[in-house]
Design an enzyme around this catalytic site. Sequence first.
Site, mmCIF file in Angstrom:
data_model
loop_
_atom_site.group_PDB
_atom_site.id
_atom_site.type_symbol
_atom_site.label_atom_id
_atom_site.label_comp_id
_atom_site.label_asym_id
_atom_site.label_seq_id
_atom_site.Cartn_x
_atom_site.Cartn_y
_atom_site.Cartn_z
ATOM 1 N N ASP A 278 0.825 -1.215 0.000
ATOM 2 C CA ASP A 278 0.000 0.000 0.000
ATOM 3 C C ASP A 278 0.854 1.259 0.000
ATOM 4 O O ASP A 278 0.328 2.367 -0.155
ATOM 5 C CB ASP A 278 -0.962 0.013 1.197
ATOM 6 C CG ASP A 278 -0.231 -0.085 2.529
ATOM 7 O OD1 ASP A 278 0.446 -1.101 2.743
ATOM 8 O OD2 ASP A 278 -0.333 0.838 3.348
ATOM 9 N N ASN A 279 2.178 1.104 0.162
ATOM 10 C CA ASN A 279 3.100 2.238 0.080
ATOM 11 C C ASN A 279 3.867 2.271 -1.233
ATOM 12 O O ASN A 279 4.846 3.008 -1.356
ATOM 13 C CB ASN A 279 4.118 2.187 1.228
ATOM 14 C CG ASN A 279 3.494 2.518 2.564
ATOM 15 O OD1 ASN A 279 2.411 3.091 2.614
ATOM 16 N ND2 ASN A 279 4.159 2.162 3.637
ATOM 17 N N ASP A 288 5.531 8.496 1.131
ATOM 18 C CA ASP A 288 5.069 8.058 2.449
ATOM 19 C C ASP A 288 6.239 7.713 3.359
ATOM 20 O O ASP A 288 6.551 6.551 3.593
ATOM 21 C CB ASP A 288 4.100 6.881 2.323
ATOM 22 C CG ASP A 288 3.186 6.795 3.554
ATOM 23 O OD1 ASP A 288 3.209 7.720 4.381
ATOM 24 O OD2 ASP A 288 2.453 5.807 3.669
#
Length: 481
Positions: A278-279, A288
């Site tokens: 998800d990063n 992030d």
Amino acid sequence: MSALAGTLAYPHYRGMTDEPQAAIYTPDPAINTLADWLAAPVEGADFPKTLLRFRNDSAAASIGLAGLNDEAWCQHMGRFAPLEENLPQPLALKYHGHQFRVYNPEIGDGRGFLFAQMRDEHGRLMDLGTKGSGTTPFSRLGDGRLTLKGAVREILATEMLEALGVNTSKTLSVIETGEKLMREDEPSPTRSAVMVRLSHSHIRIGTFQRLLAHEETDQMAALVQYCLTHFPGPPPPGDAPGRDEPAVKLMHNLVERMADLAASYMVAGFVHGVLNTDNMNVTGESFDYGPWRWLPTWDPSFTAAYFDHGGLYSFGRQPEALHWNCGQFAVALRLLAETEPLVFALERFGTLYMQAIARRWCWRLGVEPRGVEYDSALVSLCEKAMRESRVQPDAFFFKHRGGRGAEGELAEALADYTASDMSHDYWQDTVPQSMVVDEVESIWSAIDESDDWQPLNDKVAALRRMGAAHGPAPKPAGHAD
């Protein structure tokens, strides 16, 4: 949005500061075509204060927003008043992800959102996304906030990475919000902030994983096309099976970009710390930044996150982590494509990574490449020298820039290389710029204890000077962005 939008003038964004505009503000909220199933509309938090602490006018000029005066800047970047002809309401993006290799379907934009899209001076689609802008439907038990220290650390990370040629999001704005936050990993209560990033998309590997989990085939096909339209790359190799299929094209695109990103981290001596799916942005752009660190010595086992007990995302395992994440992308794309062409693309990662290491290493060392075989041998000699001397990597690259200062077998190897341009006065400094944790803490302490922002401002200026000395990083063949 019509391509003619770039010819329109938006007077209230122009002429309010002395920063020259590299681009005319050109809104293009392209995400609207996907928003019904890709995101949830949200409202930004109503902060007690909006104290402007950092504005990146260089980045703002690239999208035509450097002309905003400070009052208008705070309205848009701290109160999230919609930009003209842009998204009418912020969007919190939906996604899943593997977090430390454990699949989690209960995530999404929990303290950030996308609130504007526009074209930059090169015509590329760019996103304005937030961090610390309040709770969303995906916040779970979080407060949706960001500490001021976290925002300061992100400024430092993005500025250092950009100076070292890493494809990274840019910290566009930091506004202190007047709230006091409680955190377990720093002294509390602590000051709060809201940050805005400028990045080349917020579409993640985890975005595709969510569509696979819900078996949303039509939506995934639409997302693939969105990505290919806005983030094009070179075509797959001529012998690639299924090379004309959109999903296969995107897979090759991702593998090429992730291999280059992995190499850029290693050459920079950077440890991201949390390389979850998800990063991972599908454009290969790093973003992030949480527990990041730069290496104190050349140590493959060095970790950044105190909670990474097994060293999954240690410095030396970062290429493996990005390759694994590419594999999860291939799994998601099985909703649209056969296994063979996706695996073919995935298997290119190793070769592409070694090519990227060679060209980026020579670039940072300030010598002209001689070919992957020779350059890979040079990399090995440099790594050996750093391990044996335990010199900090930034100091090593600076000392040996252009082949200078080498001894023994490293000197013999560098004798066959031609030095790159050494004319910038940065290369005559006594010591190089670096970003070891002691300096990061010192910069934050000045802000925390006496509200002294000068050390941060000085560091940003010094890093940009270093970036000018390095010049643009070499790109993979066929990449223009």
